[in-house]
Motif scaffolding. Structure first.
Motif: not given
Length: 139
Positions: A3-10, A15-22
């Motif tokens: 569950k911790k690993q899944a949360k980190r991945l999410e 975070k990457e999606a926000r960077r991509a949106e700019g």
């Protein structure tokens, strides 16, 4: 642990999606207050560039400009005159107001009871009669 690993991945994906949106840069989050006290997203430098220079001639006020209108002289009667002291009072025939005058503003033959025309001038003590002429005389 899974569950911790899944949360980190999410979290990493978002975070990457926000960077991509700019979006949401610090500059986009800043707000300024304009000259009227309202919040705006336009910086003061840009507002200053957009501001137009106002010419004095373009300003319109609610009262019209004063035009030079020659007023007819007032008519009155000499109510009191003291030749030894050099002053007197003229009573306006239209308003019954009394106005002070000095001998220097009156003709030499001025006397009580004479009808005169005069103009008014403001002084420290009130309105004074000036340019006194007998009513039957023309300039």
């Amino acid at each position: 642990e899974k569950k911790k690993q899944a949360k980190r991945l999410e979290k990493q994906r978002s975070k990457e999606a926000r960077r991509a949106e700019g979006t949401s840069s610090f500059e986009e989050m800043i707000a300024w207050v304009d000259e009227h006290g309202n919040l705006t997203d336009v910086p003061p430098e840009e507002r200053a560039r957009k501001a137009q220079e106002v010419k004095l001639e373009d300003i319109v006020i609610s009262t019209p400009k004063k035009t030079e209108v020659e007023e007819a002289p007032l008519r009155g009667r000499v109510e009191y005159f003291n030749a030894s002291k050099g002053y007197g009072f003229i009573k306006d025939l239209a308003t019954t107001e009394k106005y002070f005058f000095h001998i220097t503003a009156a003709p030499a033959e001025i006397a009580e009871g004479r009808t005169v025309t005069f103009e008014l001038e403001r002084s420290a003590r009130g309105m004074n009669a000036t340019h006194i002429v007998f009513a039957d005389q023309k300039n």
